[in-house]
Design a protein around this motif. Structure first.
Motif, PDB file in Angstrom:
ATOM      1  N   GLY A 147     -16.363  39.935 -21.245  1.00  0.00           N
ATOM      2  CA  GLY A 147     -16.142  38.940 -22.281  1.00  0.00           C
ATOM      3  C   GLY A 147     -15.169  37.849 -21.908  1.00  0.00           C
ATOM      4  N   THR A 148     -15.019  37.591 -20.609  1.00  0.00           N
ATOM      5  CA  THR A 148     -14.121  36.536 -20.147  1.00  0.00           C
ATOM      6  C   THR A 148     -14.857  35.600 -19.201  1.00  0.00           C
ATOM      7  OG1 THR A 148     -13.332  37.792 -18.217  1.00  0.00           O
ATOM      8  CG2 THR A 148     -12.142  38.094 -20.296  1.00  0.00           C
ATOM      9  N   VAL A 149     -14.212  34.466 -18.896  1.00  0.00           N
ATOM     10  CA  VAL A 149     -14.724  33.536 -17.891  1.00  0.00           C
ATOM     11  C   VAL A 149     -13.834  33.641 -16.657  1.00  0.00           C
ATOM     12  CG1 VAL A 149     -15.235  31.142 -17.296  1.00  0.00           C
ATOM     13  CG2 VAL A 149     -15.584  31.941 -19.639  1.00  0.00           C
ATOM     14  N   PHE A 150     -14.448  33.937 -15.523  1.00  0.00           N
ATOM     15  CA  PHE A 150     -13.742  33.983 -14.250  1.00  0.00           C
ATOM     16  C   PHE A 150     -14.269  32.849 -13.388  1.00  0.00           C
ATOM     17  CE2 PHE A 150     -13.424  35.248  -9.805  1.00  0.00           C
ATOM     18  CZ  PHE A 150     -12.114  35.681  -9.707  1.00  0.00           C
ATOM     19  N   ALA A 151     -13.367  32.001 -12.895  1.00  0.00           N
ATOM     20  CA  ALA A 151     -13.771  30.863 -12.076  1.00  0.00           C
ATOM     21  C   ALA A 151     -13.344  31.083 -10.636  1.00  0.00           C
ATOM     22  CB  ALA A 151     -13.162  29.573 -12.612  1.00  0.00           C
ATOM     23  N   LEU A 152     -14.264  30.869  -9.713  1.00  0.00           N
ATOM     24  CA  LEU A 152     -13.974  30.964  -8.285  1.00  0.00           C
ATOM     25  C   LEU A 152     -14.007  29.552  -7.713  1.00  0.00           C
ATOM     26  CD1 LEU A 152     -13.440  32.931  -5.937  1.00  0.00           C
ATOM     27  CD2 LEU A 152     -15.910  32.981  -5.532  1.00  0.00           C
TER      28      LEU A 152
END
Length: 319
Positions: A31-36
């Motif tokens: 339920g989160t946004v992870f940005a690479l």
């Protein structure tokens, strides 16, 4: 974070003598946004391809879990839990938007009635109902990207990989896409995002990792990453010269600006640092009329961590 949506330890990948990934550790809550983030060729797309079962991890990689399933032993279960929107659109321009969607419904083995219901709902949700009967080749870039993500959602995935989803879009279409991503996360979907737009990561991501030379150079929230780069400061402005002079005496380490009656002090912007400054002013019986905190932005972080001439400050990285 006992049951993360994505967990990988020591992720590796090489092509011949070229090491692309050199021990990447990931742990991403549901339920989160992870940005690479990373420069071109840093290996962002390789990470997405491995986690989405498109290519195998390299020799020596640790265990990888996606959606609660082991990537090595349960690849089909992983595929059932995820959706992937790649850098390049999967939309077939020779058929209509609706036909593209129905094709995805067939691939997910939905019944004809269920497929039409899901497609109609997604077309409406992505504001594509009016254009549904037109060939996808006639769609604008933003419409094609919305259709691309709508197609990804036909199977109701709980984890979505978005590989540079807004590249080439105009600012209005980009903001529309951000709203779509926020809506997905509000429903509990986990989003793994790769992007070259630092503003995009700042706007959307709960956590950000910077990939450099095959390793994670730093990881943390946007605010945490900004604090590892020097250059932050606090600006105190005074309307009266007497208060300004008294503050300058109390804050001898400040850089004065006599013309604007302002003082600049190096600071990481944390609550503790601000309290220390204000305590010193209180002790001198001085009150600032304006207080502004300036912190480095993600551009500063990105350049500091990926500058080929500057070693990545791993010992300072936020983990």
């Amino acid at each position: 974070m006992t049951n993360p949506a994505i967990a990988a330890g020591g992720l590796r990948k090489s092509y011949g003598d070229k090491v692309v990934l050199d021990g990447i550790d990931l742990r991403i809550p549901a339920g989160t946004v992870f940005a690479l983030l990373g420069p071109n060729g840093a290996g962002k797309t390789t990470v997405v391809k491995i986690l989405s079962t498109l290519i195998p991890p390299g020799e020596g990689s640790g265990p990888i879990g996606v959606g609660g399933h082991d990537l090595a032993t349960e690849p089909q279960a992983v595929r059932a839990a995820i959706g992937v929107t790649g850098q390049f659109s999967a939309v077939d321009g020779l058929i209509t938007g609706e036909e593209n969607m129905l094709l995805m419904a067939d691939l997910h083995h939905l019944s004809k009635a269920e497929g039409r219901r899901v497609v109609a709902e997604l077309l409406a949700r992505f504001d594509l109902t009016e254009a549904a009967g037109k060939p996808a080749s006639t769609y604008s870039g933003g419409m094609k990207r919305r259709l691309d993500i709508a197609m990804t959602l036909v199977g109701n995935p709980r984890i979505i990989f978005l590989d540079e989803p807004t590249t080439g879009l105009d600012p209005r279409s980009r903001h529309t896409m951000w709203g779509i991503i926020r809506g997905l996360v509000a429903e509990g979907v986990t989003v793994f995002l790769t992007t070259q737009y630092l503003e995009e990561a700042d706007e959307l991501a709960d956590r950000i990792a910077v990939l450099h030379r095959g390793r994670i150079a730093a990881e943390g929230s946007a605010d945490e990453l900004k604090r590892i780069v020097p250059g932050g400061h606090v600006r105190l402005r005074f309307t009266g010269p007497d208060a300004y002079r008294a503050a300058a005496l109390a804050l001898a380490d400040a850089t004065p600006d006599d013309e604007s009656l302002a003082l600049h002090l190096p600071s990481d912007g944390t609550q503790r640092a601000l309290r220390a400054i204000l305590d010193r002013l209180d002790a001198a019986g001085v009150e600032a009329d304006e207080l502004t905190v300036h912190t480095p932005d993600l551009d500063d972080v990105f350049f500091a961590l990926t500058d080929a001439a500057v070693p990545a400050p791993a010992e300072e990285a936020v983990r």
